[in-house]
Design an enzyme around this catalytic site. Structure first.
Site, PDB file in Angstrom:
ATOM      1  N   GLU A   1       0.808  -1.226   0.000  1.00  0.00           N
ATOM      2  CA  GLU A   1       0.000   0.000   0.000  1.00  0.00           C
ATOM      3  C   GLU A   1       0.837   1.271   0.000  1.00  0.00           C
ATOM      4  OE1 GLU A   1      -0.880  -2.645   1.788  1.00  0.00           O
ATOM      5  OE2 GLU A   1      -2.938  -3.091   1.148  1.00  0.00           O
TER       6      GLU A   1
ATOM      7  N   HIS B   1     -11.356  -4.095   9.206  1.00  0.00           N
ATOM      8  CA  HIS B   1     -11.955  -3.933   7.882  1.00  0.00           C
ATOM      9  C   HIS B   1     -13.203  -3.052   7.940  1.00  0.00           C
ATOM     10  CE1 HIS B   1      -9.249  -7.152   6.788  1.00  0.00           C
ATOM     11  NE2 HIS B   1      -9.704  -7.204   5.557  1.00  0.00           N
TER      12      HIS B   1
END
Lengths: 332, 349
Positions: free
Chosen positions: A60, A129
């Site tokens: 990322e 999440h």
């Protein structure tokens, strides 16, 4: 006007901008044939090829940095961060690089990169999440933060974000992806619309209370406002749409009219988006307030996984109705 | 380790070109020496990380790049800035915090850029420039593929310093970082991504033995940094970074690979910084004997010897360079202070 999903609206925005500008491309994990974790980029690779719809390794920080590096030499990358929680891995490239370059290099470069990222809970995905971390990015000068609540705004704001010369954190909502809304046909009159960054929208008008929300909470606020109207409490609902730069004028105009403010956010209450809005309302509208501003926000806990626990941790329309009713009763 | 042997390419460089490169190295040296004095006397505030000792690396690498090629730099970036063609007076003005600096006084020592010459910026975050360089290389590759369909492009070589032996088909990118930076996650992520996509990029590791105070063998596993290249399936080499010709020889091959679409290269330049990590560093973690030893391999002296420069010619060049540094300081001192800006009007583009 046709109705399409929020996720389709996003996809249309990307496709149209990629057609319009060869410098626009998308990169991220599993965004090509797989179509992204939430299928938002589905179909783009067939249309634009694997160079412009580019699968990346799971990296990322470097994905975001590559977006920045490509942007400063003339491209307009759209970086797809699969879950907003994963953006924590890229904080350096977003905070120290994307946000700083234009300013700290004396205005020599522009950083037209969009970081698309789904936030929020409601799907029982659990603590890593489901977070809503947008307040962190509001805190960093140089970033724009956008969080649409409807399919129409999702498309119009994403197009504006792609055309913007600054880094934009584009906050999407996992639960909104599957919600339909009215969006004009691309070739219809006004089909090539954009929604300007930095403008809130009043989506309900009333007299007694201003409810300020964004992203998924806007819909909850509207449901609450509709229910409250049945009991004679009428509300302005201000959909922020952009968190940075914040449209303080629209907030102030509404709060000065109603004299009361209830701020509704899906992120944690402590030092969250609601804290900043509350501070602005207090600073700028104090003389107009008939009651202390109040907040409805997520509990200060990791977002739990189990459905019962998650529902208890996150705000909904009923929490808003309860808070609004209490506020009106206490300070009528 | 087996440093690549020095192979003087005086055959491919004219005396004028050699003189230009030596002068660049000398300018960096004198610039940094002056800065050390200016910091010590409190004329300049803040901190800086001096490049003296490492000049052959920046100069050797940039001597093979044109203004169409990009570089990213580090916290120790003055040398890269000057070698890439940035203006010494402008850089000095930035260090003085003046409005005439490339960053208008907002960035200071660690945050300067000159986009006109392809210098995408020095960087206060260790190894923060690697993803940026990787992104720039991706942009270069994508544009080439768009224009030609196969990644080859005739750009025309506008840099008179470039030897004609290098095909100028495509722009490339060089990313400088230290051996300390090689332990950041961005090193792995960027090398892997650049290798997977065969990007036109050189990863230039300036191994000066110390990450601030931490010695290489205390923090880095594996035989060399360059050996890590094998893990990504790319070319890697250890190079004597005090030898201008060795640097050029290694970089020339790497640039050719990049321009021909053969992907990235990792070069580990063995070098040494003469000053401490930053201005407050007393260098207690290394011996004066070690410093003296590296000084015997000084890159400027080596290049002078290799090209047989007469003492008088060197002194003339040195006097000219010193004058340039004086002028840079004078420019910085006489430049205006930056005005306090309306923040909101400058934060966004």
């Amino acid at each position: 006007m046709r109705e399409i999903y929020y996720s389709w609206a996003l996809r249309e925005a990307m496709a149209e901008e990629m057609e319009r500008d060869p410098n626009v491309f998308v990169l991220g994990e599993d965004i090509a044939e797989y179509g992204g974790a939430f299928k938002v980029t589905q179909g783009l690779v067939e249309k634009f090829g694997r160079a412009r719809v580019r699968n990346t390794p799971i990296s990322e920080n470097t994905i975001c940095g590559v977006g920045v590096g490509a942007a400063i030499v003339g491209m307009r990358p759209i970086v797809d961060i699969m879950f907003q929680d994963f953006i924590t891995l890229a904080m350096d490239q977003i905070v120290n690089h994307a946000a700083k370059f234009h300013y700290m290099y004396g205005g020599q470069c522009r950083v037209p990169v969009v970081f698309r990222t789904p936030a929020g809970g409601g799907r029982c995905y659990g603590p890593t999440h489901s977070q809503s971390l947008e307040a962190w990015f509001m805190h960093v000068p140089g970033l724009k933060v956008v969080a649409p609540a409807t399919a129409y705004d999702a498309k119009g704001l994403l197009k504006s974000a792609i055309r913007d010369d600054n880094p934009v954190i584009f906050v999407e909502s996992k639960l909104l992806y599957g919600i339909k809304g009215q969006v004009p046909e691309p070739d219809a009159d006004g089909g090539d619309y954009t929604v300007p960054i930095g403008e809130a929208k009043v989506t309900r008008e009333g007299e007694h209370l201003t409810i300020i929300a964004y992203s998924r909470m806007t819909g909850e606020a509207e449901r609450a406002a509709d229910a409250l109207a049945q009991n004679g409490i009428t509300c302005d609902v201000v959909d922020l749409r952009t968190l940075a730069p914040l449209d303080a004028d629209t907030i102030a105009a509404s709060v000065e009219k109603t004299g009361r403010a209830l701020i509704v956010c899906e992120d944690c209450k402590t030092a969250g988006v609601s804290a900043e809005i509350m501070a602005r309302v207090t600073e700028e509208c104090f003389d107009f307030l008939q009651a202390p501003p109040r907040r409805v926000a997520a509990a200060d806990t990791p977002v739990p996984c189990a459905d019962t626990l998650e529902k208890a941790a996150l705000p909904d329309a009923q929490n808003i109705i309860d808070a609004a009713t209490a506020l009106i009763q206490q300070y009528s | 380790m087996h440093p690549a042997s020095s192979s003087p390419d005086s055959a491919t460089l004219s005396p004028q070109e050699l003189s230009i490169h030596l002068r660049t190295m000398l300018l960096i040296r004198r610039f940094e020496e002056r800065l050390d004095e200016l910091f010590a006397s409190g004329v300049i505030k803040g901190t800086s990380h001096l490049y003296a000792g490492q000049e052959a690396v920046a100069t050797g690498v940039c001597s093979l790049l044109s203004h169409d090629d990009y570089i990213t730099s580090t916290h120790r970036g003055h040398g890269h800035f000057l070698a890439k063609g940035g203006s010494a007076p402008a850089l000095m003005a930035e260090l003085f915090g003046k409005a005439t600096g490339p960053s208008k006084g907002r960035g200071g020592s660690q945050h300067v850029a000159d986009y006109a010459v392809g210098f995408l910026g020095s960087n206060g975050i260790t190894a923060g420039g690697l993803p940026i360089a990787t992104g720039a290389a991706l942009a270069v590759q994508m544009r080439q593929q768009r224009e030609t369909g196969n990644g080859k492009r005739e750009t025309g070589n506008t840099n008179p310093r470039l030897p004609t032996s290098i095909p100028q088909q495509t722009a490339c990118v060089a990313s400088f970082f230290g051996e300390g930076g090689a332990n950041q996650g961005t090193f792995h992520e960027s090398l892997n991504m650049a290798a997977v996509w065969k990007l036109p990029i050189l990863f230039i590791c300036e191994n000066n033995l110390y990450a601030m105070s931490t010695r290489l063998d205390e923090a880095s596993s594996g035989p060399t940094i360059a050996a890590r290249a094998a893990g990504y399936g790319i070319q890697g080499a250890v190079v004597d970074g005090t030898d201008f010709f060795a640097v050029r020889a290694a970089v020339e091959k790497a640039v050719e690979r990049a321009r021909c679409g053969d992907g990235p290269t990792l070069l580990e330049m063995h070098t040494y910084r003469y000053y401490g990590h930053s201005k407050s560093d007393k260098r207690e973690y290394r011996t004066r004997a070690e410093e003296d030893d590296w000084r015997t391999r000084d890159c400027i002296e080596k290049l002078c010897a290799a090209i047989g420069l007469e003492a008088a010619d060197f002194e003339a060049m040195d006097a000219e360079v010193m004058r340039e540094v004086d002028e840079a300081v004078a420019f910085a001192q006489s430049s205006a202070e930056p005005e306090v800006e309306d923040w909101e009007s400058v934060i966004y583009a």
